[in-house]
Design a protein around this motif. Structure first.
Motif, PDB file in Angstrom:
ATOM      1  N   ARG A  91      29.787  36.474  37.609  1.00  0.00           N
ATOM      2  CA  ARG A  91      30.267  35.128  37.257  1.00  0.00           C
ATOM      3  C   ARG A  91      31.265  35.181  36.101  1.00  0.00           C
ATOM      4  O   ARG A  91      32.262  34.471  36.109  1.00  0.00           O
ATOM      5  CB  ARG A  91      29.098  34.214  36.938  1.00  0.00           C
ATOM      6  N   GLU A  92      30.998  36.027  35.108  1.00  0.00           N
ATOM      7  CA  GLU A  92      31.931  36.185  33.989  1.00  0.00           C
ATOM      8  C   GLU A  92      33.254  36.790  34.447  1.00  0.00           C
ATOM      9  O   GLU A  92      34.279  36.600  33.810  1.00  0.00           O
ATOM     10  CB  GLU A  92      31.318  37.066  32.898  1.00  0.00           C
ATOM     11  N   SER A  93      33.233  37.526  35.569  1.00  0.00           N
ATOM     12  CA  SER A  93      34.441  38.160  36.108  1.00  0.00           C
ATOM     13  C   SER A  93      35.176  37.266  37.104  1.00  0.00           C
ATOM     14  O   SER A  93      36.109  37.721  37.768  1.00  0.00           O
ATOM     15  CB  SER A  93      34.077  39.483  36.782  1.00  0.00           C
ATOM     16  N   GLY A  94      34.747  36.013  37.232  1.00  0.00           N
ATOM     17  CA  GLY A  94      35.451  35.069  38.095  1.00  0.00           C
ATOM     18  C   GLY A  94      34.908  34.949  39.504  1.00  0.00           C
ATOM     19  O   GLY A  94      35.478  34.248  40.331  1.00  0.00           O
ATOM     20  N   PHE A  95      33.806  35.620  39.809  1.00  0.00           N
ATOM     21  CA  PHE A  95      33.198  35.512  41.136  1.00  0.00           C
ATOM     22  C   PHE A  95      32.303  34.284  41.209  1.00  0.00           C
ATOM     23  O   PHE A  95      31.815  33.801  40.188  1.00  0.00           O
ATOM     24  CB  PHE A  95      32.361  36.759  41.459  1.00  0.00           C
ATOM     25  N   GLU A  96      32.089  33.796  42.417  1.00  0.00           N
ATOM     26  CA  GLU A  96      31.175  32.683  42.659  1.00  0.00           C
ATOM     27  C   GLU A  96      30.179  33.128  43.715  1.00  0.00           C
ATOM     28  O   GLU A  96      30.487  33.980  44.543  1.00  0.00           O
ATOM     29  CB  GLU A  96      31.917  31.467  43.215  1.00  0.00           C
ATOM     30  N   LYS A  97      29.001  32.512  43.701  1.00  0.00           N
ATOM     31  CA  LYS A  97      28.033  32.787  44.770  1.00  0.00           C
ATOM     32  C   LYS A  97      28.550  32.149  46.053  1.00  0.00           C
ATOM     33  O   LYS A  97      29.151  31.086  46.035  1.00  0.00           O
ATOM     34  CB  LYS A  97      26.670  32.177  44.436  1.00  0.00           C
ATOM     35  N   TYR A 148      45.163  38.219  41.868  1.00  0.00           N
ATOM     36  CA  TYR A 148      44.555  38.691  43.116  1.00  0.00           C
ATOM     37  C   TYR A 148      45.198  37.999  44.313  1.00  0.00           C
ATOM     38  O   TYR A 148      45.196  36.779  44.416  1.00  0.00           O
ATOM     39  CB  TYR A 148      43.039  38.450  43.111  1.00  0.00           C
ATOM     40  N   ALA A 149      45.736  38.783  45.227  1.00  0.00           N
ATOM     41  CA  ALA A 149      46.414  38.240  46.401  1.00  0.00           C
ATOM     42  C   ALA A 149      45.431  37.867  47.501  1.00  0.00           C
ATOM     43  O   ALA A 149      45.752  37.061  48.360  1.00  0.00           O
ATOM     44  CB  ALA A 149      47.430  39.245  46.931  1.00  0.00           C
ATOM     45  N   HIS A 150      44.248  38.467  47.494  1.00  0.00           N
ATOM     46  CA  HIS A 150      43.267  38.226  48.542  1.00  0.00           C
ATOM     47  C   HIS A 150      41.905  37.925  47.925  1.00  0.00           C
ATOM     48  O   HIS A 150      41.647  38.281  46.772  1.00  0.00           O
ATOM     49  CB  HIS A 150      43.131  39.453  49.454  1.00  0.00           C
ATOM     50  N   ASN A 151      41.048  37.301  48.712  1.00  0.00           N
ATOM     51  CA  ASN A 151      39.668  37.118  48.289  1.00  0.00           C
ATOM     52  C   ASN A 151      39.004  38.484  48.148  1.00  0.00           C
ATOM     53  O   ASN A 151      39.334  39.422  48.868  1.00  0.00           O
ATOM     54  CB  ASN A 151      38.884  36.303  49.325  1.00  0.00           C
ATOM     55  N   ILE A 152      38.059  38.583  47.225  1.00  0.00           N
ATOM     56  CA  ILE A 152      37.256  39.787  47.075  1.00  0.00           C
ATOM     57  C   ILE A 152      35.811  39.383  47.354  1.00  0.00           C
ATOM     58  O   ILE A 152      35.302  38.444  46.745  1.00  0.00           O
ATOM     59  CB  ILE A 152      37.365  40.377  45.655  1.00  0.00           C
TER      60      ILE A 152
END
Length: 139
Positions: free
Chosen positions: A99-105, A123-127
């Motif tokens: 979450r701190e790195s910008g990811f979401e569940k 970021y050009a694409h979803n990770i």
């Protein structure tokens, strides 16, 4: 398992096998590379403080043959492999980091170990990342 024992503190949310199949399907349909990762020394990377509940203090005795006074014990400051709450603690530490790195569940397995970092910015694409204890899949 023993009747009457509480295993709540030992539970670590892990993605269902459906998540792995969805990740493989996304990789195939979107022509993405899939990476498998193993977190090195995963449990000692986790932090007791990330657990939402209080964990009782854990102490261990020094190994026999060590030059220590009798009665000396060491406090365990990080989860160790084999401790009932280690995998759960790792999940919460990993979730905080993601979450701190910008990811979401993801919405389809919100309470489990599947995250997405939407495209945009650098970021050009979803990770996509799915974690099963210390083994992960990343697209």
């Amino acid at each position: 398992m023993k009747q009457g024992e509480s295993y709540v503190d030992a539970f670590a949310p892990v993605p269902l096998s459906t998540a792995g199949r969805v990740m493989m399907s996304l990789a195939a349909v979107l022509d993405l590379e899939m990476h498998c990762l193993d977190l090195s020394q995963a449990f000692i990377q986790a932090l007791w403080a990330d657990l939402p509940e209080e964990v009782p203090q854990v102490f261990i005795r020094p190994q026999s043959g060590w030059d220590e006074d009798p009665g000396v014990v060491y406090e365990v400051c990080a989860p160790l492999y084999g401790h009932p709450a280690s995998a759960r603690c790792l999940h919460y530490t990993l979730d905080r980091f993601m979450r701190e790195s910008g990811f979401e569940k993801t919405r389809f397995e919100e309470t489990r170990g599947v995250w997405i970092r939407p495209a945009g910015g650098t970021y050009a694409h979803n990770i996509y990342m799915s974690a099963h204890i210390d083994d992960t899949l990343m697209l």
